[in-house]
Scaffold this active site. Structure first.
Site, PDB file in Angstrom:
ATOM      1  N   LYS A  42       0.843  -1.200   0.000  1.00 15.71           N
ATOM      2  CA  LYS A  42       0.000   0.000   0.000  1.00 15.71           C
ATOM      3  C   LYS A  42       0.882   1.255   0.000  1.00 15.71           C
ATOM      4  O   LYS A  42       2.084   1.179   0.282  1.00 15.71           O
ATOM      5  CB  LYS A  42      -0.915  -0.015   1.226  1.00 15.71           C
ATOM      6  CG  LYS A  42      -0.180  -0.060   2.564  1.00 15.71           C
ATOM      7  CD  LYS A  42      -1.113  -0.463   3.713  1.00 15.71           C
ATOM      8  CE  LYS A  42      -0.354  -0.470   5.036  1.00 15.71           C
ATOM      9  NZ  LYS A  42      -1.171  -1.013   6.137  1.00 15.71           N
ATOM     10  N   ARG A  55     -10.576  -0.822  14.976  1.00 20.68           N
ATOM     11  CA  ARG A  55     -10.303   0.154  13.923  1.00 20.68           C
ATOM     12  C   ARG A  55     -11.143  -0.211  12.702  1.00 20.68           C
ATOM     13  O   ARG A  55     -12.018   0.511  12.296  1.00 20.68           O
ATOM     14  CB  ARG A  55      -8.802   0.148  13.610  1.00 20.68           C
ATOM     15  CG  ARG A  55      -8.380   1.198  12.632  1.00 20.68           C
ATOM     16  CD  ARG A  55      -6.893   1.166  12.352  1.00 20.68           C
ATOM     17  NE  ARG A  55      -6.505  -0.020  11.597  1.00 20.68           N
ATOM     18  CZ  ARG A  55      -5.285  -0.200  11.101  1.00 20.68           C
ATOM     19  NH1 ARG A  55      -4.346   0.700  11.304  1.00 20.68           N
ATOM     20  NH2 ARG A  55      -4.995  -1.290  10.416  1.00 20.68           N
ATOM     21  N   TYR A  96      13.474  30.481   9.632  1.00 18.16           N
ATOM     22  CA  TYR A  96      12.202  31.143   9.912  1.00 18.16           C
ATOM     23  C   TYR A  96      11.945  31.226  11.407  1.00 18.16           C
ATOM     24  O   TYR A  96      12.231  30.292  12.163  1.00 18.16           O
ATOM     25  CB  TYR A  96      11.051  30.352   9.286  1.00 18.16           C
ATOM     26  CG  TYR A  96      10.940  30.486   7.783  1.00 18.16           C
ATOM     27  CD1 TYR A  96      10.960  31.721   7.155  1.00 18.16           C
ATOM     28  CD2 TYR A  96      10.771  29.357   6.997  1.00 18.16           C
ATOM     29  CE1 TYR A  96      10.830  31.829   5.770  1.00 18.16           C
ATOM     30  CE2 TYR A  96      10.636  29.444   5.622  1.00 18.16           C
ATOM     31  CZ  TYR A  96      10.666  30.696   5.012  1.00 18.16           C
ATOM     32  OH  TYR A  96      10.528  30.788   3.654  1.00 18.16           O
ATOM     33  N   MET A 148      10.300  24.436   3.456  1.00 23.50           N
ATOM     34  CA  MET A 148       9.743  23.567   2.422  1.00 23.50           C
ATOM     35  C   MET A 148      10.827  22.858   1.602  1.00 23.50           C
ATOM     36  O   MET A 148      10.720  21.669   1.306  1.00 23.50           O
ATOM     37  CB  MET A 148       8.834  24.371   1.481  1.00 23.50           C
ATOM     38  CG  MET A 148       8.082  23.482   0.489  1.00 23.50           C
ATOM     39  SD  MET A 148       7.066  24.399  -0.674  1.00 23.50           S
ATOM     40  CE  MET A 148       5.811  25.080   0.385  1.00 23.50           C
TER      41      MET A 148
HETATM   42  C1  PLP Z   1      -0.340  -1.901   6.844  1.00 23.89           C
HETATM   43  C2  PLP Z   1      -0.891  -3.196   7.276  1.00 23.89           C
HETATM   44  C3  PLP Z   1      -0.072  -4.331   7.340  1.00 23.89           C
HETATM   45  C4  PLP Z   1       1.420  -4.275   7.194  1.00 23.89           C
HETATM   46  O1  PLP Z   1       1.981  -3.784   8.393  1.00 23.89           O
HETATM   47  P1  PLP Z   1       3.563  -3.716   8.613  1.00 23.89           P
HETATM   48  O2  PLP Z   1       3.696  -3.321  10.032  1.00 23.89           O
HETATM   49  O3  PLP Z   1       4.055  -2.672   7.669  1.00 23.89           O
HETATM   50  O4  PLP Z   1       4.117  -5.043   8.308  1.00 23.89           O
HETATM   51  C5  PLP Z   1      -0.683  -5.550   7.595  1.00 23.89           C
HETATM   52  N1  PLP Z   1      -2.014  -5.634   7.822  1.00 23.89           N
HETATM   53  C6  PLP Z   1      -2.823  -4.554   7.816  1.00 23.89           C
HETATM   54  C7  PLP Z   1      -4.256  -4.713   8.098  1.00 23.89           C
HETATM   55  C8  PLP Z   1      -2.286  -3.290   7.562  1.00 23.89           C
HETATM   56  O5  PLP Z   1      -3.081  -2.217   7.585  1.00 23.89           O
END
Ligand code: PLP
Length: 395
Positions: free
Chosen positions: A61, A159, A281, A334
């Site tokens: 992802k 969640r 800044y 930035m």
């Molecule tokens: C992002 C995610 C993972 C991977 O987690 P890592 O800690 O990066 O290995 C696995 N399962 C779910 C549901 C996630 O959201």
């Protein structure tokens, strides 16, 4: 004056193997993100070996955690990975383009009205509600269930995931259940980065009980940290993301992976500033002795956290210059950061040199800590402005 050749040390290699690497970095590039695809493959293979006979997926992802799905996914496919997890439909579409024929799970599930698109794409939604289950079941034919999908059950993270009551309702609805092909039942751990945390065992036991209600589905619980908790957590499929990219998700149990990413940026200016000089800044930093300040071509638009500046009595982040750490002083802006290189000599840092923002002397975890964040966020915030360089070896 011609630019000095962009020679930088290959930080993806273990210390003893580290040589200089002419990364063919364009002279005009302000910064570079170097990704070692061979190490990505090695990491995935090491994880797969560690969890065998359970299967090993890869979580890709957020553009493969910022490292570039277009390069990372084909590399993982080449290593033998056939199961990928993404968050969104758009990511699934990209992933299937890079790994045709692979199994791609979409963690965000089925958004209302998106069934046809998802089915046409051929990705597997990770369903979390009865609504999704009903919408997907509508794809069933008289003689065949809907295409394979996954079900996310909640075991305490609260969640995303179906509660036990809703799972029971789904199972009680036989007509609905038989129109579904639930290939995978999964859940996610809240505290697996702390091996001693009592929630790990609680969630494990809850998951064992819930997955038993869908005995035909394969089961998946562990991500990068969870897989280090041992066999009972592996079930049929583990889902590491961060570890594939060389991250150490837990300090307690070192995962058998090595770093894959190095981020370096160019020094634009080196100047001595007198006592009393203010830097950046809002003049948050004031030199109490004469200092030598290097201005680096990296800012929050490139993924340097604005919180990664020393000040207000807190230490912040660093850059690494030939093994030495130079603190970020003054506001992160930035496009630029200012770092204190007073103590770095021989040869003194100069205009055009590359400094590491992430590298062998600055692992992801340290960079995360310096920004009061975590390595995951460091990766996924990497900007798109730096030159991207992928290295590989023959395989
Ligand atoms: C992002 C995610 C993972 C991977 O987690 P890592 O800690 O990066 O290995 C696995 N399962 C779910 C549901 C996630 O959201």
């Amino acid at each position: 004056m011609t630019a000095r050749p962009a020679q930088i040390v290959d930080g993806s290699q273990p210390r003893e193997k580290r040589g200089t690497l002419d990364a063919s970095i364009p002279a005009a590039a302000t910064g570079v993100v170097i990704v070692d695809l061979a190490q990505v493959r090695d990491n995935w293979r090491a994880l797969a070996k560690r969890v065998a006979p359970a299967g090993c997926a890869a979580v890709v992802k957020a553009d493969a955690y910022g490292l570039g799905a277009a390069r990372v996914i084909p590399a993982l496919y080449q290593a033998g990975c056939r199961n990928f997890f993404v968050a969104t439909f758009g990511e699934a579409k990209a992933a299937l383009g890079y790994a045709p024929g692979a199994t791609v799970y979409v963690l965000d599930g089925l958004l209302p009205g998106s069934v046809a698109e998802m089915a046409e794409l051929g990705a597997r939604p990770v369903m979390t509600s009865l609504d999704e289950a009903r919408a997907w079941a509508a794809l069933a034919k008289a003689d065949a269930p809907a295409p394979a999908a996954a079900l996310h059950v909640d075991t305490g993270l609260n969640r995303l995931g179906m509660s036990e009551a809703r799972l029971d309702a789904l199972i009680a609805d036989e007509a609905l259940l038989e129109r579904l092909d639930i290939a995978l039942v999964m859940s996610h751990l809240a505290c697996a980065d702390d091996a001693q945390h009592p929630m790990n065992r609680e969630q494990l036991e809850t998951f064992q009980r819930l997955r038993a209600k869908l005995p035909k589905a394969r089961a998946s619980l562990a991500a990068s940290d969870g897989l280090m908790l041992g066999k009972p957590y592996h079930f049929d499929l583990v889902r590491p993301g961060y570890a594939v990219y060389g991250g150490q998700a837990t300090a307690q149990r070192i995962c058998p992976v090595l770093p894959v990413v190095r981020v370096a940026a160019r020094i634009l200016q080196v100047e001595d500033v007198p006592v009393g000089a203010r830097i950046g800044y809002s003049a948050t930093y004031r030199a109490t002795t004469q200092r030598r300040i290097a201005t680096i071509a990296a800012g929050y638009a490139d993924g340097v956290f604005r919180h990664a500046s020393a000040g207000d009595g807190e230490t912040g982040g660093f850059v690494a210059i030939r093994g030495a750490l130079a603190p970020i002083v003054g506001r992160v802006s930035m496009d630029l950061i200012t770092v204190d290189v007073t103590d770095i000599g021989d040869p003194a840092p100069q205009r055009g040199d590359m400094v590491d923002l992430v590298g062998p002397d600055l692992p992801l975890e340290a960079v995360g800590k310096g920004a009061r964040s975590i390595g995951y966020e460091v990766l996924t915030r990497l900007g798109t402005r730096f030159h991207r360089h992928y290295i590989d070896r023959d395989h």
